[in-house]
Structure formats: C-alpha cells, structure tokens
Design a protein around this motif. Structure first.
Motif, PDB file in Angstrom:
ATOM      1  N   ILE A  73      41.241  16.899  56.304  1.00  0.00           N
ATOM      2  CA  ILE A  73      41.664  17.255  57.656  1.00  0.00           C
ATOM      3  C   ILE A  73      42.090  18.719  57.714  1.00  0.00           C
ATOM      4  N   LEU A  74      42.880  19.136  56.738  1.00  0.00           N
ATOM      5  CA  LEU A  74      43.364  20.523  56.729  1.00  0.00           C
ATOM      6  C   LEU A  74      42.231  21.516  56.495  1.00  0.00           C
ATOM      7  N   LEU A  75      41.305  21.176  55.611  1.00  0.00           N
ATOM      8  CA  LEU A  75      40.178  22.072  55.350  1.00  0.00           C
ATOM      9  C   LEU A  75      39.295  22.220  56.590  1.00  0.00           C
ATOM     10  N   GLU A  76      38.935  21.095  57.176  1.00  0.00           N
ATOM     11  CA  GLU A  76      38.017  21.127  58.319  1.00  0.00           C
ATOM     12  C   GLU A  76      38.654  21.792  59.538  1.00  0.00           C
ATOM     13  N   ALA A  77      39.953  21.606  59.717  1.00  0.00           N
ATOM     14  CA  ALA A  77      40.625  22.193  60.875  1.00  0.00           C
ATOM     15  C   ALA A  77      40.722  23.707  60.759  1.00  0.00           C
ATOM     16  N   ASN A  78      40.820  24.219  59.534  1.00  0.00           N
ATOM     17  CA  ASN A  78      41.130  25.637  59.343  1.00  0.00           C
ATOM     18  C   ASN A  78      39.957  26.504  58.908  1.00  0.00           C
ATOM     19  N   GLU A  79      38.825  25.897  58.553  1.00  0.00           N
ATOM     20  CA  GLU A  79      37.755  26.701  57.960  1.00  0.00           C
ATOM     21  C   GLU A  79      36.985  27.533  58.983  1.00  0.00           C
ATOM     22  N   TRP A  80      36.969  27.146  60.246  1.00  0.00           N
ATOM     23  CA  TRP A  80      36.057  27.774  61.206  1.00  0.00           C
ATOM     24  C   TRP A  80      36.724  28.751  62.165  1.00  0.00           C
ATOM     25  N   GLY A  81      38.059  28.840  62.171  1.00  0.00           N
ATOM     26  CA  GLY A  81      38.754  29.605  63.202  1.00  0.00           C
ATOM     27  C   GLY A  81      38.725  31.109  63.048  1.00  0.00           C
ATOM     28  N   GLY A  82      38.346  31.601  61.870  1.00  0.00           N
ATOM     29  CA  GLY A  82      38.298  33.042  61.663  1.00  0.00           C
ATOM     30  C   GLY A  82      39.627  33.665  61.296  1.00  0.00           C
ATOM     31  N   HIS A  83      40.627  32.835  60.981  1.00  0.00           N
ATOM     32  CA  HIS A  83      41.949  33.351  60.631  1.00  0.00           C
ATOM     33  C   HIS A  83      42.148  33.494  59.124  1.00  0.00           C
ATOM     34  N   LEU A  84      41.321  32.800  58.342  1.00  0.00           N
ATOM     35  CA  LEU A  84      41.540  32.696  56.906  1.00  0.00           C
ATOM     36  C   LEU A  84      40.423  33.334  56.088  1.00  0.00           C
ATOM     37  N   ALA A  85      40.827  33.893  54.948  1.00  0.00           N
ATOM     38  CA  ALA A  85      39.871  34.402  53.979  1.00  0.00           C
ATOM     39  C   ALA A  85      39.526  33.325  52.955  1.00  0.00           C
ATOM     40  N   ALA A  86      40.478  32.391  52.717  1.00  0.00           N
ATOM     41  CA  ALA A  86      40.256  31.294  51.776  1.00  0.00           C
ATOM     42  C   ALA A  86      41.456  30.362  51.845  1.00  0.00           C
ATOM     43  N   MET A  87      41.325  29.202  51.222  1.00  0.00           N
ATOM     44  CA  MET A  87      42.412  28.226  51.130  1.00  0.00           C
ATOM     45  C   MET A  87      42.531  27.711  49.704  1.00  0.00           C
ATOM     46  N   ALA A  88      43.707  27.167  49.378  1.00  0.00           N
ATOM     47  CA  ALA A  88      43.909  26.513  48.088  1.00  0.00           C
ATOM     48  C   ALA A  88      44.782  25.290  48.308  1.00  0.00           C
ATOM     49  N   SER A  89      44.486  24.230  47.585  1.00  0.00           N
ATOM     50  CA  SER A  89      45.195  22.970  47.764  1.00  0.00           C
ATOM     51  C   SER A  89      45.571  22.379  46.424  1.00  0.00           C
ATOM     52  N   GLU A  90      46.668  21.651  46.421  1.00  0.00           N
ATOM     53  CA  GLU A  90      47.084  20.940  45.222  1.00  0.00           C
ATOM     54  C   GLU A  90      46.017  19.952  44.761  1.00  0.00           C
ATOM     55  N   GLU A  91      45.197  19.485  45.682  1.00  0.00           N
ATOM     56  CA  GLU A  91      44.207  18.458  45.370  1.00  0.00           C
ATOM     57  C   GLU A  91      42.887  19.011  44.857  1.00  0.00           C
ATOM     58  N   MET A  92      42.729  20.338  44.826  1.00  0.00           N
ATOM     59  CA  MET A  92      41.461  20.933  44.412  1.00  0.00           C
ATOM     60  C   MET A  92      41.678  21.890  43.246  1.00  0.00           C
ATOM     61  N   GLU A  93      40.772  21.853  42.279  1.00  0.00           N
ATOM     62  CA  GLU A  93      40.927  22.689  41.090  1.00  0.00           C
ATOM     63  C   GLU A  93      40.801  24.164  41.412  1.00  0.00           C
ATOM     64  N   LYS A  94      39.850  24.511  42.280  1.00  0.00           N
ATOM     65  CA  LYS A  94      39.583  25.908  42.595  1.00  0.00           C
ATOM     66  C   LYS A  94      39.871  26.202  44.061  1.00  0.00           C
ATOM     67  N   ALA A  95      39.967  27.479  44.375  1.00  0.00           N
ATOM     68  CA  ALA A  95      40.179  27.890  45.766  1.00  0.00           C
ATOM     69  C   ALA A  95      38.990  27.465  46.614  1.00  0.00           C
ATOM     70  N   TYR A  96      39.271  27.161  47.876  1.00  0.00           N
ATOM     71  CA  TYR A  96      38.230  26.764  48.823  1.00  0.00           C
ATOM     72  C   TYR A  96      37.752  27.997  49.573  1.00  0.00           C
ATOM     73  N   GLN A  97      36.486  28.301  49.418  1.00  0.00           N
ATOM     74  CA  GLN A  97      35.911  29.475  50.068  1.00  0.00           C
ATOM     75  C   GLN A  97      35.474  29.125  51.492  1.00  0.00           C
ATOM     76  N   ILE A  98      35.751  29.999  52.428  1.00  0.00           N
ATOM     77  CA  ILE A  98      35.325  29.790  53.809  1.00  0.00           C
ATOM     78  C   ILE A  98      33.797  29.823  53.860  1.00  0.00           C
ATOM     79  N   PRO A  99      33.174  28.797  54.429  1.00  0.00           N
ATOM     80  CA  PRO A  99      31.699  28.786  54.494  1.00  0.00           C
ATOM     81  C   PRO A  99      31.153  30.047  55.163  1.00  0.00           C
TER      82      PRO A  99
END
Length: 338
Positions: A73-99
């Motif tokens: 939910i957090l990834l999908e809500a925040n990936e498309w808005g143009g506010h972020l360069a990347a995300m990181a979560s406790e649940e993922m080994e590596k940083a999440y790159q904005i598509p």
C-alpha cells in the motif's frame, strides 16, 4: 465549530514556515496510505488478512499477511506522485527505486509498514512509522539510488510520524517544529487536528520494557530496572509501574500522551548486534518525535539522532521518553564504562 484538517494544517505550515509544497504533498499521500492500512487492519478476519505468510523478511522475522499488504500500500501510493527519489522499508532488503515511467522528486521515504505486527491476530494496537529525508544532490539526477543516499543521521530528517491503529486511528507528525496529533474522522474521511503541541512530562513513574529478557541484559540495564522495582526502598525513592504492549508505536504513543520511558536494550543472545530495533525505520523517526515533544532518546551512550548509519537495516539499542529517566539510564551506561 471549524476543525483543522491535516490538509489545512499542512497548507498553513507551508505559509508560516515555508515548508516546501513537495513535502506537504508527500505527507498527504502517506496519510492516505495510512487510512488504507487502517481500513485493512480494521477488517481483520473479515478481510482474510490475519495470519502469517510463511515467509521471512530481511530481518529474519516471520512476515504477517498485513506486513506485506501494508508495505505494498505504501509503495503503490507513493511511487507515482513525483515527490520521491526512492523508498526503503523494513520489509525489503534493498531500496525501492521509483519506476522509470514516473517522475522523481527530492525526498526519500523510509518506513516500517506495520510495527507490532505480532499483535495483529490478538486485536491489539499496531501502527506505521515513517521518516522523510532529503535526497542528497549527488543522487538526485536520475538513475538508481545507492543505499548510501539513505545513510543520514536522524538530525537530517525533514519530517517523521507514525499512525496508530487502535480504538481511534491517529496520525502523529512532526515537521521539526513541535508534535501534532490528528484523529481520523471516519465520517469525514480525513485526519483532523485533535492534539496540538504534544509534550512529554520530564518526570515519570512508568517504564516499558520486556521483562522476560532480563537474564540477557547488560549490567547497566539490570541495575537500573532493579532500582525501579525496589520502589520507595530503593535508590530512586519512588514506586514505578511497568507497561509493555510489544508494539513500539503503542508504547511510544502512551509515553507521548502521559510520560514514561521506553527501553529496548541490546542483549546477550545476539552480542554482535548493538540492539534489536532498526535505526532508520524505527529509532530515528521516533527519536525525532520524542525530542520535538520535549523528551530525550539515546542508545545508552549517545543521542540517537546523532548516530551515523552504516547500513540500511542497522540495529540499535533504544532508551527514549521522559528526560529525567532517559538521562538516568544513560548515566548508568556511562558509569559502567569507567
């Protein structure tokens, strides 16, 4: 009577404190994601979201269905808005790159999507913790971001907050100028300002720690807790009550509301690790909030917000809450080094 919504509060912050509009929009998106998570948590068994996925995250912890769902939910809500360069979560080994099909912004978002998830199946409060960092200029111009972009001390946070999913859903937020609490009005569908300038009392007679781990603690923590348990007959000359929910969000929210000290020390079971909680996803955002509310937060020796992270999933010992007690337990650690 007119009530202040989160949107209005953020707009007024933009005007009064020159808060960047991009940050305001980002916080609103995170808040909407938290509303979606709240809805899923509230459905519980009715939504088929209870129980384990049978998988482990990078921390080696068993993942609940709601852990995975909240992360998505957090990834999908925040990936498309143009506010972020990347995300990181406790649940993922590596940083999440904005598509690549979406624009990139100048902020980084790190989060624990569902803190205290061991409480989900027994209907006890859980929450979401998040932190916003500015993306270093050297990483801002396109391409995948390296892990190093996230390795900033907590003093560099632009904003931090948590949502607590309890009898009421609340969003607690700091932009570096005090702490504010917003309660979700289910009829309006929006967060409404209900707690202004939240403050932690400097003194307290409550502490939160998992006593079942006492045999694994280091000497300073054992000595401090022994004195609290001794009550009026001990060195501290007062009686203490213990509270422990096993959800950092819920325990910190109680402290933010009425005072107390929260402790999650390192222990002998994993001596190579400096603690259990994650520095980026839990300790830094909560420490920022606690300090902004007049409290204190250390790892036993050093202010947590000044610790330089070395890795994305770095762990740390945490002692936070009312200033008087945090100062005391920190002194116990310092004295033990002499």
């Amino acid at each position: 009577m007119s009530r202040t919504s989160l949107s209005r509060f953020l707009i007024e912050q933009t005007r009064a404190r020159q808060t960047p509009a991009e940050l305001r929009f980002l916080i609103e998106v995170v808040a909407r994601a938290c509303k979606m998570i709240s809805h899923q948590v509230a459905k519980g068994a009715l939504g088929g979201v209870l129980g384990s996925m049978g998988t482990e995250n990078v921390q080696g912890e068993v993942q609940k269905k709601l852990d995975i769902l909240s992360n998505e939910i957090l990834l999908e809500a925040n990936e498309w808005g143009g506010h972020l360069a990347a995300m990181a979560s406790e649940e993922m080994e590596k940083a999440y790159q904005i598509p690549g099909k979406y624009p990139k912004g100048s902020y980084l978002l790190v989060f624990d999507p569902l803190d205290g998830s061991s409480n989900i199946d027994v209907n006890v409060s859980v929450g979401t913790i998040f932190s916003v960092l500015r993306c270093p200029d050297k990483n801002a111009a396109g391409g995948d971001l390296s892990e190093d972009a996230f390795l900033q001390p907590g003093t560099e946070q632009a904003a931090a907050g948590y949502a607590i999913y309890g009898p009421q859903t609340m969003l607690v937020l700091t932009l570096g100028d005090g702490v504010y609490g917003f309660t979700l009005d289910s009829e309006m569908g929006s967060f409404v300002l209900t707690h202004e300038n939240m403050r932690i009392p400097e003194t307290t007679a409550e502490f939160a720690i998992n006593m079942s781990n006492m045999r694994h603690w280091e000497a300073p923590v054992k000595g401090y807790v022994d004195q609290m348990l001794a009550g009026e007959t001990g060195e501290l000359k007062k009686n203490y009550n213990m509270r422990w929910i096993a959800s950092m969000v819920a325990d910190v929210h109680r402290i933010l509301t009425r005072g107390g000290v929260f402790m999650y020390p390192r222990d002998a079971r994993e001596p190579e690790k400096p603690g259990k909680l994650r520095l980026l996803y839990e300790a830094n955002p909560m420490s920022f909030i606690v300090e902004q509310a007049g409290g204190a937060s250390t790892n036993g020796y050093q202010r947590i917000l000044e610790v330089q992270p070395q890795s994305l999933h770095e762990r740390i010992a945490v002692f936070l809450g009312s200033k008087e007690e945090v100062k005391r337990i920190t002194q116990y650690h310092i004295d033990a080094q002499k």
